[in-house]
Design a protein around this motif. Structure first.
Motif, short mmCIF file in Angstrom:
data_model
loop_
_atom_site.label_atom_id
_atom_site.label_comp_id
_atom_site.label_asym_id
_atom_site.label_seq_id
_atom_site.Cartn_x
_atom_site.Cartn_y
_atom_site.Cartn_z
N GLY A 123 -2.88 4.70 -4.01
CA GLY A 123 -2.85 3.24 -4.12
C GLY A 123 -3.26 2.70 -5.47
O GLY A 123 -3.40 1.48 -5.63
N GLU A 127 0.86 -1.18 0.00
CA GLU A 127 0.00 0.00 0.00
C GLU A 127 0.89 1.23 0.00
O GLU A 127 2.10 1.12 0.27
N GLU A 161 4.34 5.66 -3.95
CA GLU A 161 4.09 4.34 -4.56
C GLU A 161 5.17 4.08 -5.59
O GLU A 161 5.60 5.00 -6.29
#
Length: 381
Positions: free
Chosen positions: A253, A205, A364
């Motif tokens: 995400g 995540e 991310e």
């Protein structure tokens, strides 16, 4: 005499009036019949009996004028740039057809005719600059002309067919090309090898990082994320969202899904071409931007310089040992592409730039690894 003359004149007038009335009736009757026929023709399934009649007559005339020596064009091109590689031109031919092939090129190409249904070569026309050949077709099947080109060059070509019967002559020669991407073995004789990019997420995540304001009593305005590079990975796509708030957003995400969507689109459009991380990166949407908040991103290839950045030990002189080409100073929310081919580890160092407020960062990362895939071109009528 005068009375006799009047009699003839009156009688003639009566005859003329009857004749005129008769002609008018004929004309009106003709108009009515024409309108009735036109109406019935228009009602006949949108085309009308008249059109069907015309088409039937045209076909009959075409068949009557057809001769076995007539040729029908299948493929034609003049001065077309042909790329290096193997090209196939599929077609359907009937038993008894004759295929006439003309091909001219600057440096020569190798041309052959294959029976696709049987998987066998029917005739090899050799490698020449100018090819002019006629081939007898022994059996009804799907065929393809295979052109092997060793240099990017201009080519002109013509493929025509003649037939023994008119019915074979008008037979549709078009073939549908289908690219099969699933379940194709590299041992398949028609398998074509190509590369696609396979993404793997670094985090399950998004990693949330808090960078403290410059004038603070606890915490740090710097953070280092070590990244171990998997074998074969060539690039990392990073999505960095910089914010003044701890709250998550809807798009957090979603980098892995976004990358996969882009890869799928490239595969659909360019099934036999190699995709690159740059192609995918350039097509990604930018994360939400807050214009007042920025961070500095430093990429280190060695641990000691990353440690010096994290601890603030200026004696390590980390400022002279970060990867300038991969680092971004003063960036807002963004996507970033970092080239990591041949590396085992990199270290991502983040530094907050805001003096009076904390800065929150969502990170991310997707590893981009080229992998081999196989596809096959299938032909169907």
């Amino acid at each position: 005499m005068a009375r006799r003359y009047r009699y003839r004149n009156n009688n003639g007038g009566r005859i003329n009036k009857k004749l005129v009335a008769f002609v008018v009736c004929i004309v009106l009757l003709g108009i009515c019949l024409f309108k009735s026929c036109s109406s019935s023709i228009k009602k006949e399934d949108g085309t009308g009996n008249l059109r069907s009649l015309v088409e039937s007559v045209s076909k009959a005339n075409a068949k009557d004028s057809w001769e076995a020596s007539n040729k029908r064009t299948i493929y034609r091109s003049s001065d077309e740039i042909v790329e290096v590689g193997t090209i196939e031109y599929p077609l359907y031919l009937r038993k008894g057809d004759k295929l006439h092939v003309e091909f001219s090129s600057e440096e020569g190409v190798n041309v052959s005719l294959w029976n696709y249904d049987k998987g066998a070569k029917l005739k090899d026309l050799g490698k020449q600059k100018n090819i002019d050949s006629e081939i007898d077709i022994p059996v009804s099947a799907i065929y393809y002309l295979q052109v092997k080109n060793g240099a990017r060059q201009y080519c002109s070509y013509l493929a025509e067919k003649s037939s023994a019967t008119y019915e074979d002559f008008i037979e549709d020669f078009k073939v549908k090309k289908v690219v099969v991407k699933d379940g194709v073995s590299p041992k398949d004789p028609r398998a074509i090898k190509f590369q696609v990019i396979e993404p793997t997420s670094l985090f399950y995540e998004p990693k949330q990082i808090t960078l403290k304001k410059l004038f603070h009593f606890s915490g740090s305005n710097r953070s280092v994320i070590p990244v171990k590079i998997p074998k074969g990975a060539t690039d990392i796509i990073c999505r960095i969202r910089v914010s003044s708030s701890r709250n998550s957003r809807v798009g957090d995400g979603e980098l892995h899904n976004d990358v996969n969507d882009k890869i799928s689109r490239f595969i659909d459009n360019f099934s036999l071409k190699r995709q690159t991380a740059r192609m995918i990166f350039d097509d990604l949407n930018r994360p939400h931007t807050e214009h007042d908040y920025t961070v500095d991103l430093y990429v280190f290839n060695e641990q000691k310089w990353a440690r010096g950045f994290q601890t603030g030990d200026y004696d390590c002189k980390w400022q002279k040992h970060y990867d300038v080409s991969s680092s971004i100073i003063g960036t807002q929310s963004c996507n970033d592409l970092i080239h990591v081919a041949g590396k085992n580890m990199v270290y991502l160092g983040f530094e907050g730039t805001h003096s009076f407020d904390d800065t929150y960062l969502w990170l991310e990362c997707e590893f981009m690894k080229p992998v081999d895939r196989y596809s096959r071109i299938s032909y169907k009528r």
